[in-house]
Design a protein around this motif. Structure first.
Motif, PDB file in Angstrom:
ATOM      1  N   LEU A 163      -8.777   3.298  13.158  1.00  0.00           N
ATOM      2  CA  LEU A 163      -8.990   1.861  13.342  1.00  0.00           C
ATOM      3  C   LEU A 163      -9.336   1.233  12.006  1.00  0.00           C
ATOM      4  CD1 LEU A 163     -12.299   1.278  13.149  1.00  0.00           C
ATOM      5  CD2 LEU A 163     -12.253   2.214  15.448  1.00  0.00           C
ATOM      6  N   GLU A 164      -9.250  -0.094  11.961  1.00  0.00           N
ATOM      7  CA  GLU A 164      -9.722  -0.870  10.825  1.00  0.00           C
ATOM      8  C   GLU A 164     -10.808  -1.802  11.336  1.00  0.00           C
ATOM      9  OE1 GLU A 164      -5.994   0.735   9.620  1.00  0.00           O
ATOM     10  OE2 GLU A 164      -6.224  -0.737  11.210  1.00  0.00           O
ATOM     11  N   VAL A 165     -11.815  -2.017  10.496  1.00  0.00           N
ATOM     12  CA  VAL A 165     -12.920  -2.911  10.846  1.00  0.00           C
ATOM     13  C   VAL A 165     -13.391  -3.615   9.582  1.00  0.00           C
ATOM     14  CG1 VAL A 165     -14.633  -1.046  10.617  1.00  0.00           C
ATOM     15  CG2 VAL A 165     -15.177  -3.059  12.010  1.00  0.00           C
ATOM     16  N   ARG A 166     -13.741  -4.892   9.712  1.00  0.00           N
ATOM     17  CA  ARG A 166     -14.257  -5.626   8.557  1.00  0.00           C
ATOM     18  C   ARG A 166     -15.451  -4.893   7.972  1.00  0.00           C
ATOM     19  NH1 ARG A 166     -13.727 -11.844   8.036  1.00  0.00           N
ATOM     20  NH2 ARG A 166     -15.599 -11.495   6.799  1.00  0.00           N
ATOM     21  N   MET A 213     -12.803   6.357   6.052  1.00  0.00           N
ATOM     22  CA  MET A 213     -11.840   7.081   5.226  1.00  0.00           C
ATOM     23  C   MET A 213     -11.577   6.362   3.908  1.00  0.00           C
ATOM     24  SD  MET A 213      -8.935   7.999   8.075  1.00  0.00           S
ATOM     25  CE  MET A 213      -7.757   8.169   6.766  1.00  0.00           C
ATOM     26  N   GLY A 214     -11.618   5.047   3.948  1.00  0.00           N
ATOM     27  CA  GLY A 214     -11.304   4.270   2.766  1.00  0.00           C
ATOM     28  C   GLY A 214     -11.432   2.789   3.043  1.00  0.00           C
ATOM     29  N   ARG A 266      -8.584  -6.874   0.997  1.00  0.00           N
ATOM     30  CA  ARG A 266      -7.967  -8.101   1.518  1.00  0.00           C
ATOM     31  C   ARG A 266      -7.107  -7.833   2.750  1.00  0.00           C
ATOM     32  NH1 ARG A 266      -8.238  -7.617  -3.490  1.00  0.00           N
ATOM     33  NH2 ARG A 266      -6.163  -6.876  -3.843  1.00  0.00           N
ATOM     34  N   TYR A 267      -7.549  -6.917   3.608  1.00  0.00           N
ATOM     35  CA  TYR A 267      -6.794  -6.541   4.815  1.00  0.00           C
ATOM     36  C   TYR A 267      -6.589  -7.747   5.736  1.00  0.00           C
ATOM     37  CZ  TYR A 267      -5.671  -4.139   9.197  1.00  0.00           C
ATOM     38  OH  TYR A 267      -5.072  -3.725  10.361  1.00  0.00           O
ATOM     39  N   ASP A 295     -12.162  -7.544   3.280  1.00  0.00           N
ATOM     40  CA  ASP A 295     -11.778  -6.133   3.230  1.00  0.00           C
ATOM     41  C   ASP A 295     -12.044  -5.463   4.578  1.00  0.00           C
ATOM     42  OD1 ASP A 295     -11.295  -6.562   0.535  1.00  0.00           O
ATOM     43  OD2 ASP A 295     -13.194  -5.666  -0.099  1.00  0.00           O
ATOM     44  N   ALA A 296     -11.378  -4.337   4.796  1.00  0.00           N
ATOM     45  CA  ALA A 296     -11.591  -3.554   6.015  1.00  0.00           C
ATOM     46  C   ALA A 296     -11.769  -2.095   5.659  1.00  0.00           C
ATOM     47  CB  ALA A 296     -10.402  -3.693   6.956  1.00  0.00           C
ATOM     48  N   TYR A 297     -12.647  -1.452   6.398  1.00  0.00           N
ATOM     49  CA  TYR A 297     -12.721   0.001   6.332  1.00  0.00           C
ATOM     50  C   TYR A 297     -11.647   0.564   7.239  1.00  0.00           C
ATOM     51  CZ  TYR A 297     -17.431  -0.154   4.293  1.00  0.00           C
ATOM     52  OH  TYR A 297     -18.506  -0.370   3.474  1.00  0.00           O
ATOM     53  N   THR A 298     -11.001   1.613   6.788  1.00  0.00           N
ATOM     54  CA  THR A 298     -10.174   2.427   7.667  1.00  0.00           C
ATOM     55  C   THR A 298     -11.074   3.547   8.145  1.00  0.00           C
ATOM     56  OG1 THR A 298      -8.171   1.922   6.426  1.00  0.00           O
ATOM     57  CG2 THR A 298      -8.113   3.877   7.823  1.00  0.00           C
TER      58      THR A 298
END
Length: 158
Positions: free
Chosen positions: A107-110, A128-129, A133-134, A141-144
């Motif tokens: 997932l991606e999350v702010r 993970m990373g 600017r997702y 930004d977003a965390y994966t």
């Protein structure tokens, strides 16, 4: 009041879009047609939370790949601001993880959404990373995040 959980339907698309506009106003909220398209895909699974018949939460996950072992990606989780802090998001996430039936989930999350990050970490996700600017509109930004495969229970919701 009791919250009931079940499938999200095409009839919920307008309410989902209304909630998206409240929850993600600066991050390109999904319109109703996006939910309709998501629900039309055989590899996507969406769940709903309803209180007194009103949709108060939704969540969706997509199965990735053609053959097992499958991986999954959480597409969205949203809970009406009036209902947040009551565990609805956690139950929706647990339903998605049941659908994933032990598979790897992404997932991606702010990066500034501390409550969501804490929820995801509490069920085994780790960062993970960073995707710079997702979120196109706000530039956030977003965390994966990834949750490693869990022992399959065989009782996943399909």
């Amino acid at each position: 009041m009791t919250v009931e959980y079940g499938p999200l339907t095409v009839g919920d698309a307008d309410r989902c879009a209304e909630l998206e506009a409240q929850l993600f106003p600066g991050d390109d909220p999904w319109p109703a047609v996006a939910f309709i398209r998501e629900l039309d895909s055989a590899h996507n699974h969406y769940v709903a939370a309803r209180e007194d018949g009103e949709l108060v939460g939704y969540a969706g996950v997509s199965r990735l790949g053609r053959r097992p072992p499958f991986e999954y990606e959480v597409h969205t989780i949203g809970v009406d601001p009036r209902c947040q802090g009551r565990g609805i998001g956690r139950v929706l996430l647990e339903r998605l993880l049941d659908i994933a039936d032990g598979g790897i989930v992404f997932l991606e999350v702010r990066t500034d959404n501390a409550a969501a990050i804490a929820l995801y970490e509490s069920v085994g996700f780790s960062v993970m990373g960073v995707r710079k600017r997702y979120y196109r509109v706000s530039g956030a930004d977003a965390y994966t995040m990834r949750r490693d495969a869990q022992k399959a229970t065989g009782g996943g919701v399909r």
